[in-house]
Design a protein around this motif. Structure first.
Motif, mmCIF file in Angstrom:
data_model
loop_
_atom_site.group_PDB
_atom_site.id
_atom_site.type_symbol
_atom_site.label_atom_id
_atom_site.label_comp_id
_atom_site.label_asym_id
_atom_site.label_seq_id
_atom_site.Cartn_x
_atom_site.Cartn_y
_atom_site.Cartn_z
ATOM 1 N N THR A 25 0.842 -1.185 0.000
ATOM 2 C CA THR A 25 0.000 0.000 0.000
ATOM 3 C C THR A 25 0.884 1.244 0.000
ATOM 4 O OG1 THR A 25 -1.839 1.133 1.117
ATOM 5 C CG2 THR A 25 -0.179 0.131 2.527
ATOM 6 N N THR A 77 1.546 5.500 -1.919
ATOM 7 C CA THR A 77 1.454 6.271 -3.154
ATOM 8 C C THR A 77 2.425 5.783 -4.223
ATOM 9 O OG1 THR A 77 2.968 7.881 -2.143
ATOM 10 C CG2 THR A 77 0.614 8.366 -2.035
ATOM 11 N N ASP A 117 -3.455 0.918 -6.045
ATOM 12 C CA ASP A 117 -4.289 0.618 -4.881
ATOM 13 C C ASP A 117 -4.477 -0.886 -4.729
ATOM 14 O OD1 ASP A 117 -6.356 1.444 -2.769
ATOM 15 O OD2 ASP A 117 -7.482 0.112 -4.104
ATOM 16 N N ARG A 149 -4.074 1.086 5.244
ATOM 17 C CA ARG A 149 -3.724 1.929 6.386
ATOM 18 C C ARG A 149 -4.987 2.389 7.103
ATOM 19 N NH1 ARG A 149 1.215 5.343 3.577
ATOM 20 N NH2 ARG A 149 2.585 3.552 3.421
ATOM 21 N N VAL A 198 -6.467 6.206 6.910
ATOM 22 C CA VAL A 198 -6.953 6.872 5.697
ATOM 23 C C VAL A 198 -8.301 6.326 5.235
ATOM 24 C CG1 VAL A 198 -4.602 7.387 4.986
ATOM 25 C CG2 VAL A 198 -5.696 5.313 4.148
ATOM 26 N N GLU A 224 4.968 9.928 4.209
ATOM 27 C CA GLU A 224 3.955 9.171 3.466
ATOM 28 C C GLU A 224 2.582 9.353 4.102
ATOM 29 O OE1 GLU A 224 2.423 6.221 0.666
ATOM 30 O OE2 GLU A 224 4.186 7.514 0.686
ATOM 31 N N GLN A 225 2.519 9.321 5.429
ATOM 32 C CA GLN A 225 1.232 9.497 6.114
ATOM 33 C C GLN A 225 0.646 10.877 5.812
ATOM 34 O OE1 GLN A 225 1.031 5.888 7.103
ATOM 35 N NE2 GLN A 225 -0.451 7.114 8.237
ATOM 36 N N ARG A 284 0.902 12.632 3.211
ATOM 37 C CA ARG A 284 0.322 12.697 1.863
ATOM 38 C C ARG A 284 -1.163 12.375 1.893
ATOM 39 N NH1 ARG A 284 5.040 9.069 -0.951
ATOM 40 N NH2 ARG A 284 6.697 10.661 -0.968
ATOM 41 N N PHE A 285 -1.552 11.545 2.862
ATOM 42 C CA PHE A 285 -2.949 11.146 3.001
ATOM 43 C C PHE A 285 -3.702 12.016 4.014
ATOM 44 C CE2 PHE A 285 -0.950 7.338 1.292
ATOM 45 C CZ PHE A 285 -1.879 6.918 0.350
ATOM 46 N N ASP A 298 -2.711 12.562 7.172
ATOM 47 C CA ASP A 298 -2.583 12.008 8.518
ATOM 48 C C ASP A 298 -1.369 12.638 9.195
ATOM 49 O OD1 ASP A 298 -2.517 10.534 10.823
ATOM 50 O OD2 ASP A 298 -1.819 8.690 9.873
#
Length: 245
Positions: free
Chosen positions: A60, A62, A66, A88, A91, A124-125, A127-128, A130
């Motif tokens: 999982t 970016t 998906d 995750r 998200v 990375e978090q 980006r979503f 979070d």
């Protein structure tokens, strides 16, 4: 001891170097020699099934396609291969995740496994959307999995925590069988969550003594039956010298 073997589905593309298979972002790695198109992934899934692997881990983030959508597209390309879908908790809504898993389990005839990735990379978090810190993410995962199992119970489930508040969480019908939950994390915040919720506790390919210590710490936290898994990457060459080089 029974050993169950899984393979890996390269949804960020594939190739012959170590880095490229993880990063669709070309600034981070070499361009993938084979893109992650559905025809190529179907070849890998069918080959893994024919060779006797139980399932395929699907990552999982970016840097890859998906996992839910890609593996759902491969259900009809296989007949018994299971799909270990990484996702995750931060998200997606826990009730929506429970619904997606229940639907997936029905349309695949029980071939879904869930790999809960709490997230270790803050960039990375973010980006979503979070912005939780490390320990907050594991606290939220604890609540998330509590709600997911509650929604699968067949009775509307209420929950009021620090991160989630739901009323009457449920699904059309409980998944049968319940998807097995795979869970990794080595920190003091992670181990109690694994002990409460995991069916399979995962670790990286670390030195044996380090893995043994981690397994012992998780076992000490629960009386639940718990299995253990290890994720290994291999470099195959004709000789050891070539492999190390």
């Amino acid at each position: 001891m029974t050993i169950t073997l899984h393979w890996f589905l390269p949804t960020s593309g594939d190739g012959r170097t170590i880095v490229e298979r993880f990063h669709a972002n070309r600034s981070l790695g070499a361009p993938a020699q084979r893109p992650a198109d559905i025809e190529y992934l179907a070849q890998i899934a069918r080959a893994a099934e024919q060779l006797g692997f139980t399932g395929v881990l699907t990552p999982t983030g970016t840097g890859c396609e998906d996992a839910w959508l890609t593996t759902a597209a491969l259900i009809s390309q296989t007949s018994k291969l299971k799909f270990l879908v990484a996702f995750r908790p931060g998200v997606i809504s826990p009730t929506l995740a429970a619904q997606m898993a229940a639907t997936y389990q029905r349309i695949s005839n029980g071939r879904l496994l869930l790999n809960v990735v709490t997230g270790g990379d803050a960039v990375e978090q973010q980006r979503f959307g979070d912005w939780h810190d490390h320990d907050q993410r594991y606290e939220r995962t604890d609540e998330f999995l509590t709600i997911v199992r509650g929604a699968w119970s067949g009775t509307p489930y209420d929950f009021d925590g620090n991160h989630y508040r739901v009323a009457g969480a449920t699904v059309l019908a409980p998944p049968n069988p319940l998807p097995q939950v795979y869970f990794g994390g080595s920190s003091p915040a992670a181990l109690p969550v694994a002990a409460r919720h995991a069916d399979v506790y995962l670790t990286w390919g670390e030195p044996p003594a380090q893995v043994a210590d981690k397994i012992a710490r998780v076992r000490a936290l629960t009386d639940r039956p718990l299995r253990f898994g290890i994720r290994l990457h291999t470099i195959s060459r004709d000789t050891s010298e070539e492999a190390w080089r």
